[in-house]
Design a protein around this motif. Structure first.
Motif, PDB file in Angstrom:
ATOM      1  N   ILE A  48     -85.942 -17.976  46.867  1.00 55.83           N
ATOM      2  CA  ILE A  48     -86.473 -16.832  47.582  1.00 55.83           C
ATOM      3  C   ILE A  48     -85.507 -16.501  48.721  1.00 55.83           C
ATOM      4  O   ILE A  48     -85.059 -17.400  49.426  1.00 55.83           O
ATOM      5  CB  ILE A  48     -87.904 -17.140  48.070  1.00 55.83           C
ATOM      6  N   PRO A  49     -85.137 -15.259  48.886  1.00 55.37           N
ATOM      7  CA  PRO A  49     -84.175 -14.928  49.942  1.00 55.37           C
ATOM      8  C   PRO A  49     -84.797 -15.087  51.341  1.00 55.37           C
ATOM      9  O   PRO A  49     -85.996 -14.904  51.513  1.00 55.37           O
ATOM     10  CB  PRO A  49     -83.827 -13.468  49.662  1.00 55.37           C
ATOM     11  N   PRO A  50     -83.983 -15.438  52.334  1.00 59.27           N
ATOM     12  CA  PRO A  50     -84.498 -15.641  53.702  1.00 59.27           C
ATOM     13  C   PRO A  50     -84.655 -14.321  54.461  1.00 59.27           C
ATOM     14  O   PRO A  50     -83.887 -14.011  55.361  1.00 59.27           O
ATOM     15  CB  PRO A  50     -83.428 -16.537  54.333  1.00 59.27           C
ATOM     16  N   GLY A  82     -90.869 -17.492  56.027  1.00 54.14           N
ATOM     17  CA  GLY A  82     -89.514 -17.514  55.486  1.00 54.14           C
ATOM     18  C   GLY A  82     -89.294 -18.883  54.880  1.00 54.14           C
ATOM     19  O   GLY A  82     -89.872 -19.869  55.339  1.00 54.14           O
ATOM     20  N   PRO A  83     -88.468 -18.986  53.868  1.00 54.31           N
ATOM     21  CA  PRO A  83     -88.321 -20.251  53.151  1.00 54.31           C
ATOM     22  C   PRO A  83     -87.646 -21.334  53.976  1.00 54.31           C
ATOM     23  O   PRO A  83     -86.790 -21.057  54.809  1.00 54.31           O
ATOM     24  CB  PRO A  83     -87.466 -19.875  51.953  1.00 54.31           C
ATOM     25  N   THR A  84     -88.064 -22.573  53.740  1.00 51.94           N
ATOM     26  CA  THR A  84     -87.347 -23.726  54.255  1.00 51.94           C
ATOM     27  C   THR A  84     -86.634 -24.371  53.070  1.00 51.94           C
ATOM     28  O   THR A  84     -86.891 -24.025  51.927  1.00 51.94           O
ATOM     29  CB  THR A  84     -88.301 -24.725  54.959  1.00 51.94           C
ATOM     30  N   SER A  85     -85.763 -25.298  53.350  1.00 55.41           N
ATOM     31  CA  SER A  85     -84.988 -25.955  52.286  1.00 55.41           C
ATOM     32  C   SER A  85     -85.908 -26.794  51.404  1.00 55.41           C
ATOM     33  O   SER A  85     -86.603 -27.684  51.885  1.00 55.41           O
ATOM     34  CB  SER A  85     -83.904 -26.840  52.887  1.00 55.41           C
ATOM     35  N   SER A  86     -85.870 -26.520  50.134  1.00 58.26           N
ATOM     36  CA  SER A  86     -86.728 -27.221  49.183  1.00 58.26           C
ATOM     37  C   SER A  86     -86.191 -28.588  48.805  1.00 58.26           C
ATOM     38  O   SER A  86     -86.885 -29.361  48.156  1.00 58.26           O
ATOM     39  CB  SER A  86     -86.901 -26.370  47.923  1.00 58.26           C
ATOM     40  N   ASN A  87     -84.965 -28.895  49.217  1.00 54.92           N
ATOM     41  CA  ASN A  87     -84.403 -30.200  48.883  1.00 54.92           C
ATOM     42  C   ASN A  87     -84.606 -31.226  49.996  1.00 54.92           C
ATOM     43  O   ASN A  87     -84.045 -32.314  49.930  1.00 54.92           O
ATOM     44  CB  ASN A  87     -82.933 -30.083  48.492  1.00 54.92           C
ATOM     45  N   LYS A  88     -85.447 -30.920  50.978  1.00 53.20           N
ATOM     46  CA  LYS A  88     -85.859 -31.940  51.943  1.00 53.20           C
ATOM     47  C   LYS A  88     -86.655 -32.993  51.175  1.00 53.20           C
ATOM     48  O   LYS A  88     -87.415 -32.669  50.261  1.00 53.20           O
ATOM     49  CB  LYS A  88     -86.749 -31.345  53.032  1.00 53.20           C
ATOM     50  N   LYS A  89     -86.509 -34.247  51.557  1.00 55.96           N
ATOM     51  CA  LYS A  89     -87.103 -35.371  50.823  1.00 55.96           C
ATOM     52  C   LYS A  89     -88.575 -35.153  50.493  1.00 55.96           C
ATOM     53  O   LYS A  89     -88.995 -35.250  49.347  1.00 55.96           O
ATOM     54  CB  LYS A  89     -86.910 -36.659  51.623  1.00 55.96           C
ATOM     55  N   GLU A  90     -89.401 -34.870  51.510  1.00 53.98           N
ATOM     56  CA  GLU A  90     -90.844 -34.741  51.300  1.00 53.98           C
ATOM     57  C   GLU A  90     -91.188 -33.558  50.406  1.00 53.98           C
ATOM     58  O   GLU A  90     -92.170 -33.581  49.666  1.00 53.98           O
ATOM     59  CB  GLU A  90     -91.599 -34.612  52.626  1.00 53.98           C
ATOM     60  N   ILE A  91     -90.398 -32.496  50.497  1.00 51.96           N
ATOM     61  CA  ILE A  91     -90.666 -31.318  49.668  1.00 51.96           C
ATOM     62  C   ILE A  91     -90.227 -31.580  48.235  1.00 51.96           C
ATOM     63  O   ILE A  91     -91.001 -31.370  47.291  1.00 51.96           O
ATOM     64  CB  ILE A  91     -89.990 -30.061  50.249  1.00 51.96           C
ATOM     65  N   GLU A  92     -88.994 -32.046  48.060  1.00 55.52           N
ATOM     66  CA  GLU A  92     -88.517 -32.256  46.692  1.00 55.52           C
ATOM     67  C   GLU A  92     -89.360 -33.304  45.965  1.00 55.52           C
ATOM     68  O   GLU A  92     -89.636 -33.169  44.780  1.00 55.52           O
ATOM     69  CB  GLU A  92     -87.035 -32.632  46.656  1.00 55.52           C
ATOM     70  N   GLU A  93     -89.825 -34.320  46.678  1.00 57.59           N
ATOM     71  CA  GLU A  93     -90.687 -35.329  46.049  1.00 57.59           C
ATOM     72  C   GLU A  93     -92.055 -34.771  45.666  1.00 57.59           C
ATOM     73  O   GLU A  93     -92.779 -35.383  44.890  1.00 57.59           O
ATOM     74  CB  GLU A  93     -90.851 -36.533  46.971  1.00 57.59           C
ATOM     75  N   SER A  94     -92.415 -33.599  46.192  1.00 56.36           N
ATOM     76  CA  SER A  94     -93.721 -33.007  45.878  1.00 56.36           C
ATOM     77  C   SER A  94     -93.715 -32.194  44.585  1.00 56.36           C
ATOM     78  O   SER A  94     -94.769 -31.919  44.023  1.00 56.36           O
ATOM     79  CB  SER A  94     -94.189 -32.106  47.033  1.00 56.36           C
ATOM     80  N   PHE A  95     -92.551 -31.802  44.090  1.00 55.32           N
ATOM     81  CA  PHE A  95     -92.488 -30.943  42.905  1.00 55.32           C
ATOM     82  C   PHE A  95     -93.231 -31.543  41.715  1.00 55.32           C
ATOM     83  O   PHE A  95     -94.043 -30.857  41.086  1.00 55.32           O
ATOM     84  CB  PHE A  95     -91.027 -30.701  42.488  1.00 55.32           C
ATOM     85  N   GLY A  96     -92.934 -32.792  41.365  1.00 55.83           N
ATOM     86  CA  GLY A  96     -93.562 -33.423  40.203  1.00 55.83           C
ATOM     87  C   GLY A  96     -95.071 -33.534  40.335  1.00 55.83           C
ATOM     88  O   GLY A  96     -95.820 -33.029  39.480  1.00 55.83           O
ATOM     89  N   PRO A  97     -95.553 -34.186  41.415  1.00 58.30           N
ATOM     90  CA  PRO A  97     -97.011 -34.312  41.553  1.00 58.30           C
ATOM     91  C   PRO A  97     -97.744 -32.972  41.633  1.00 58.30           C
ATOM     92  O   PRO A  97     -98.796 -32.802  41.020  1.00 58.30           O
ATOM     93  CB  PRO A  97     -97.185 -35.104  42.851  1.00 58.30           C
ATOM     94  N   LEU A  98     -97.185 -32.008  42.375  1.00 54.01           N
ATOM     95  CA  LEU A  98     -97.861 -30.710  42.479  1.00 54.01           C
ATOM     96  C   LEU A  98     -97.869 -29.984  41.135  1.00 54.01           C
ATOM     97  O   LEU A  98     -98.853 -29.330  40.789  1.00 54.01           O
ATOM     98  CB  LEU A  98     -97.206 -29.841  43.554  1.00 54.01           C
ATOM     99  N   SER A  99     -96.791 -30.118  40.381  1.00 59.31           N
ATOM    100  CA  SER A  99     -96.749 -29.497  39.055  1.00 59.31           C
ATOM    101  C   SER A  99     -97.785 -30.135  38.131  1.00 59.31           C
ATOM    102  O   SER A  99     -98.486 -29.435  37.389  1.00 59.31           O
ATOM    103  CB  SER A  99     -95.349 -29.618  38.455  1.00 59.31           C
TER     104      SER A  99
END
Length: 158
Positions: free
Chosen positions: A118-120, A70-87
């Protein structure tokens, strides 16, 4: 409804519009705040396990447990900071929940990647999950990097 199969092409992502409902089939990577910074560091240093090919990939911000995903919050610091590098490393579609910042949205655009909410509904996802594989960082337990094989996951591009 737009149908996508992994690996996702540049053209498929370029053709998505805000509000599209997306149906995804294929392999999806699963990771969250514990493992994503490690994956980025290993990929950038050339030490990422060869089993992990991020090109055209999907990353679902979730842990994998026997109960499902199930989804976790994507705006957590470590997750949101991963968007650019992973992309930049090839991830085309980020799945999660919550609002992300304007700077993150710009990084996604620069790399022809998108974020979809994504819905929970963990039980629904479990019915659409056919295989699971722990790829790297088993010491993180259910927060290690996994990949799951799915069929007909539904998401809305945000």
């Amino acid at each position: 409804m737009k149908y996508l199969e992994t690996p996702i092409s540049e053209e498929d992502i370029a053709n998505l519009e805000v509000g599209d409902i997306v149906n995804i089939s294929g392999w999806i990577y699963c990771g969250r705040d514990a493992v994503l910074p490690k994956i980025i560091m290993e990929a950038e240093s050339g030490t990422l396990d060869r089993k992990v090919d991020l090109r055209g990939g999907v990353i679902f911000h979730t842990a994998v447990s026997p109960a499902g995903v199930g989804p976790t919050s994507s705006n957590k610091k470590e997750i949101e900071e991963s968007f650019g590098p992973l992309s930049k490393l090839g991830i085309k579609l980020h799945l999660g929940k919550g609002a992300i910042g304007a700077a993150t949205i710009e990084l996604l655009k620069e790399n022809n990647s998108v974020f979809a909410v994504i819905p929970p509904t963990t039980a629904l996802f479990e019915d659409q999950t056919y295989e699971r594989e722990l790829l790297v960082h088993p010491e993180l337990g259910m927060e290690a990097l996994y990949r799951i094989k799915v069929k007909n996951y539904l998401h809305r591009k945000k």
